[in-house]
Design a protein around this motif. Structure first.
Motif, PDB file in Angstrom:
ATOM      1  N   ASP A 134     -16.319 -18.735 -49.655  1.00  0.00           N
ATOM      2  CA  ASP A 134     -15.738 -20.027 -49.294  1.00  0.00           C
ATOM      3  C   ASP A 134     -16.849 -20.978 -48.880  1.00  0.00           C
ATOM      4  O   ASP A 134     -17.271 -21.007 -47.738  1.00  0.00           O
ATOM      5  N   GLN A 135     -17.328 -21.754 -49.821  1.00  0.00           N
ATOM      6  CA  GLN A 135     -18.450 -22.650 -49.552  1.00  0.00           C
ATOM      7  C   GLN A 135     -18.046 -23.887 -48.759  1.00  0.00           C
ATOM      8  O   GLN A 135     -18.899 -24.649 -48.310  1.00  0.00           O
ATOM      9  N   SER A 136     -16.729 -24.117 -48.573  1.00  0.00           N
ATOM     10  CA  SER A 136     -16.274 -25.300 -47.849  1.00  0.00           C
ATOM     11  C   SER A 136     -16.255 -25.098 -46.341  1.00  0.00           C
ATOM     12  O   SER A 136     -16.036 -26.044 -45.588  1.00  0.00           O
ATOM     13  N   VAL A 137     -16.457 -23.872 -45.876  1.00  0.00           N
ATOM     14  CA  VAL A 137     -16.403 -23.594 -44.448  1.00  0.00           C
ATOM     15  C   VAL A 137     -17.586 -24.257 -43.749  1.00  0.00           C
ATOM     16  O   VAL A 137     -18.730 -24.092 -44.147  1.00  0.00           O
ATOM     17  N   GLU A 138     -17.295 -25.004 -42.671  1.00  0.00           N
ATOM     18  CA  GLU A 138     -18.342 -25.677 -41.918  1.00  0.00           C
ATOM     19  C   GLU A 138     -18.699 -24.860 -40.682  1.00  0.00           C
ATOM     20  O   GLU A 138     -17.908 -24.058 -40.192  1.00  0.00           O
ATOM     21  N   ASN A 139     -19.915 -25.079 -40.185  1.00  0.00           N
ATOM     22  CA  ASN A 139     -20.333 -24.423 -38.955  1.00  0.00           C
ATOM     23  C   ASN A 139     -19.500 -24.951 -37.792  1.00  0.00           C
ATOM     24  O   ASN A 139     -19.343 -26.160 -37.625  1.00  0.00           O
ATOM     25  N   VAL A 140     -18.992 -24.039 -36.970  1.00  0.00           N
ATOM     26  CA  VAL A 140     -18.203 -24.465 -35.828  1.00  0.00           C
ATOM     27  C   VAL A 140     -19.093 -25.016 -34.720  1.00  0.00           C
ATOM     28  O   VAL A 140     -18.657 -25.794 -33.877  1.00  0.00           O
ATOM     29  N   LEU A 141     -20.375 -24.634 -34.735  1.00  0.00           N
ATOM     30  CA  LEU A 141     -21.378 -25.139 -33.806  1.00  0.00           C
ATOM     31  C   LEU A 141     -22.577 -25.630 -34.596  1.00  0.00           C
ATOM     32  O   LEU A 141     -22.792 -25.198 -35.733  1.00  0.00           O
ATOM     33  N   PRO A 142     -23.388 -26.513 -34.018  1.00  0.00           N
ATOM     34  CA  PRO A 142     -24.514 -27.077 -34.781  1.00  0.00           C
ATOM     35  C   PRO A 142     -25.638 -26.095 -35.073  1.00  0.00           C
ATOM     36  O   PRO A 142     -26.545 -26.401 -35.835  1.00  0.00           O
ATOM     37  N   ARG A 143     -25.600 -24.919 -34.459  1.00  0.00           N
ATOM     38  CA  ARG A 143     -26.629 -23.914 -34.732  1.00  0.00           C
ATOM     39  C   ARG A 143     -26.030 -22.524 -34.598  1.00  0.00           C
ATOM     40  O   ARG A 143     -24.984 -22.327 -33.963  1.00  0.00           O
ATOM     41  N   ASN A 144     -26.728 -21.549 -35.195  1.00  0.00           N
ATOM     42  CA  ASN A 144     -26.377 -20.156 -34.979  1.00  0.00           C
ATOM     43  C   ASN A 144     -26.925 -19.693 -33.634  1.00  0.00           C
ATOM     44  O   ASN A 144     -27.770 -20.355 -33.025  1.00  0.00           O
ATOM     45  N   SER A 145     -26.453 -18.552 -33.180  1.00  0.00           N
ATOM     46  CA  SER A 145     -27.031 -17.956 -31.984  1.00  0.00           C
ATOM     47  C   SER A 145     -28.493 -17.598 -32.254  1.00  0.00           C
ATOM     48  O   SER A 145     -28.842 -17.142 -33.343  1.00  0.00           O
ATOM     49  N   VAL A 146     -29.346 -17.810 -31.261  1.00  0.00           N
ATOM     50  CA  VAL A 146     -30.792 -17.657 -31.453  1.00  0.00           C
ATOM     51  C   VAL A 146     -31.350 -16.591 -30.516  1.00  0.00           C
ATOM     52  O   VAL A 146     -30.658 -16.078 -29.636  1.00  0.00           O
ATOM     53  N   LYS A 147     -32.626 -16.273 -30.717  1.00  0.00           N
ATOM     54  CA  LYS A 147     -33.314 -15.332 -29.842  1.00  0.00           C
ATOM     55  C   LYS A 147     -33.538 -15.982 -28.485  1.00  0.00           C
ATOM     56  O   LYS A 147     -34.088 -17.081 -28.387  1.00  0.00           O
ATOM     57  N   LEU A 148     -33.120 -15.299 -27.427  1.00  0.00           N
ATOM     58  CA  LEU A 148     -33.207 -15.823 -26.072  1.00  0.00           C
ATOM     59  C   LEU A 148     -34.462 -15.335 -25.371  1.00  0.00           C
ATOM     60  O   LEU A 148     -35.017 -14.287 -25.698  1.00  0.00           O
ATOM     61  N   GLU A 149     -34.878 -16.091 -24.360  1.00  0.00           N
ATOM     62  CA  GLU A 149     -35.980 -15.683 -23.502  1.00  0.00           C
ATOM     63  C   GLU A 149     -35.444 -14.754 -22.414  1.00  0.00           C
ATOM     64  O   GLU A 149     -34.306 -14.903 -21.958  1.00  0.00           O
ATOM     65  N   PRO A 150     -36.251 -13.787 -21.961  1.00  0.00           N
ATOM     66  CA  PRO A 150     -35.805 -12.934 -20.857  1.00  0.00           C
ATOM     67  C   PRO A 150     -35.795 -13.701 -19.541  1.00  0.00           C
ATOM     68  O   PRO A 150     -36.412 -14.767 -19.422  1.00  0.00           O
ATOM     69  N   ALA A 151     -35.104 -13.149 -18.549  1.00  0.00           N
ATOM     70  CA  ALA A 151     -35.185 -13.701 -17.203  1.00  0.00           C
ATOM     71  C   ALA A 151     -36.605 -13.548 -16.671  1.00  0.00           C
ATOM     72  O   ALA A 151     -37.315 -12.597 -17.009  1.00  0.00           O
ATOM     73  N   ARG A 152     -37.029 -14.481 -15.842  1.00  0.00           N
ATOM     74  CA  ARG A 152     -38.382 -14.423 -15.283  1.00  0.00           C
ATOM     75  C   ARG A 152     -38.488 -13.300 -14.252  1.00  0.00           C
ATOM     76  O   ARG A 152     -37.535 -13.002 -13.528  1.00  0.00           O
ATOM     77  N   SER A 153     -39.659 -12.704 -14.175  1.00  0.00           N
ATOM     78  CA  SER A 153     -39.871 -11.542 -13.307  1.00  0.00           C
ATOM     79  C   SER A 153     -39.716 -11.868 -11.830  1.00  0.00           C
ATOM     80  O   SER A 153     -39.478 -10.977 -11.009  1.00  0.00           O
ATOM     81  N   ASN A 154     -39.841 -13.155 -11.473  1.00  0.00           N
ATOM     82  CA  ASN A 154     -39.702 -13.546 -10.066  1.00  0.00           C
ATOM     83  C   ASN A 154     -38.268 -13.947  -9.727  1.00  0.00           C
ATOM     84  O   ASN A 154     -38.005 -14.557  -8.688  1.00  0.00           O
ATOM     85  N   GLY A 155     -37.321 -13.605 -10.605  1.00  0.00           N
ATOM     86  CA  GLY A 155     -35.934 -13.952 -10.362  1.00  0.00           C
ATOM     87  C   GLY A 155     -35.265 -13.007  -9.371  1.00  0.00           C
ATOM     88  O   GLY A 155     -35.899 -12.130  -8.775  1.00  0.00           O
ATOM     89  N   ARG A 156     -33.965 -13.180  -9.226  1.00  0.00           N
ATOM     90  CA  ARG A 156     -33.168 -12.361  -8.314  1.00  0.00           C
ATOM     91  C   ARG A 156     -32.770 -11.065  -9.004  1.00  0.00           C
ATOM     92  O   ARG A 156     -32.328 -11.071 -10.140  1.00  0.00           O
ATOM     93  N   THR A 157     -32.919  -9.930  -8.302  1.00  0.00           N
ATOM     94  CA  THR A 157     -32.574  -8.627  -8.862  1.00  0.00           C
ATOM     95  C   THR A 157     -31.307  -8.099  -8.218  1.00  0.00           C
ATOM     96  O   THR A 157     -31.177  -8.107  -6.987  1.00  0.00           O
ATOM     97  N   ILE A 158     -30.384  -7.623  -9.054  1.00  0.00           N
ATOM     98  CA  ILE A 158     -29.134  -7.052  -8.583  1.00  0.00           C
ATOM     99  C   ILE A 158     -29.344  -5.572  -8.258  1.00  0.00           C
ATOM    100  O   ILE A 158     -30.067  -4.870  -8.978  1.00  0.00           O
ATOM    101  N   PRO A 159     -28.743  -5.048  -7.195  1.00  0.00           N
ATOM    102  CA  PRO A 159     -28.874  -3.610  -6.897  1.00  0.00           C
ATOM    103  C   PRO A 159     -28.477  -2.738  -8.079  1.00  0.00           C
ATOM    104  O   PRO A 159     -27.564  -3.068  -8.839  1.00  0.00           O
TER     105      PRO A 159
END
Length: 252
Positions: A134-159
């Motif tokens: 189905d070539q007529s289908v449009e993207n529901v969002l302007p981009r696909n999901s992308v590679k994310l950055e990790p949380a910074r090492s100086n962030g808050r840590t959960i037990p």
């Protein structure tokens, strides 16, 4: 072609809502997972169909923009459709709305086909004609999901905590949406009562299993804008299992 889209009603049950009476973020993603599974079966490439070729689906990335989460007792209409392929990824989009047409959320996801024995990624060539027809289908969002950055090492840590039986799926791995539940559970009650998620994006990096010891690292994104990055880590080998980026907004 409309036959490539599936639409289902989802009543919001009390056990799917949070302390504010609105649909939990992880329950919304449960809906995405449920309708994707149903539609894949209808189109002939569900879990059992892939297992015949010794393959299985893995959700790699998903990204959602959220307008307004429904309340307990409301019914939402969820629609999904395949949106072709991008290299090794099979793409699938979603739209959730109220019966009056108001948008609740839109989302796009990227899936991989994995060989059951070798764990190697397989090209979705056998499904390409179905996924791209189905070539007529449009993207529901302007981009696909992308590679994310990790949380910074100086962030808050959960037990630390352990993966429980109730966290597991049929493959004895942690269910996709459990990672999101763990993260929202890491915020305090006052924050959750006064803020709502405006977007959520997830990268799934590795599997976790029963009794793995888990840690969560949270840091505010350097770009500001109420974006928070989360890294879920297995303690035994320091493997990063999942990255999640959520944008929060004050409740009005």
């Amino acid at each position: 072609m409309e036959y490539q889209k599936l639409e289902k009603d989802y009543p919001v049950h009390v056990y799917e809502t949070g302390p504010d009476g609105r649909l939990n973020l992880h329950s919304l993603f449960d809906y995405f997972q449920d309708i994707a599974s149903d539609h894949a079966v209808q189109l002939g490439f569900g879990r059992d169909d892939l297992l015949k070729q010794n393959n299985f689906w893995v959700l790699s990335r998903i990204y959602s923009e959220i307008s307004l989460l429904p309340s307990w007792g409301e019914t939402i209409i969820l629609k999904t459709w395949p949106r072709g392929t991008d290299r090794f990824f099979a793409l699938r989009d979603y739209e959730a709305r109220f019966p009056d047409g108001r948008i609740i959320a839109v989302a796009t996801s990227s899936w991989l086909i994995i060989d059951r024995d070798t764990k190697r990624i397989q090209r979705p060539d056998n499904l390409r004609s179905s996924l791209n027809s189905d070539q007529s289908v449009e993207n529901v969002l302007p981009r696909n999901s992308v590679k994310l950055e990790p949380a910074r090492s100086n962030g808050r840590t959960i037990p630390h905590f352990r993966v429980r039986v109730s966290d597991l799926d049929i493959n004895l791995h942690t269910n996709n949406t459990r990672y999101l539940k763990w993260i929202t559970d890491s915020y305090d009650l006052d924050f959750m009562l006064n803020n709502v998620p405006l977007s959520a994006e997830i990268n799934y990096l590795a599997e976790s299993r029963f009794n793995d010891t888990i840690s969560i690292l949270i840091s505010e994104d350097e770009s500001g804008g109420n974006f928070f990055n989360h890294s879920i880590i297995r303690i035994s080998d320091n493997t990063e299992l999942c990255r999640v980026r959520i944008r929060w907004g004050e409740k009005v």
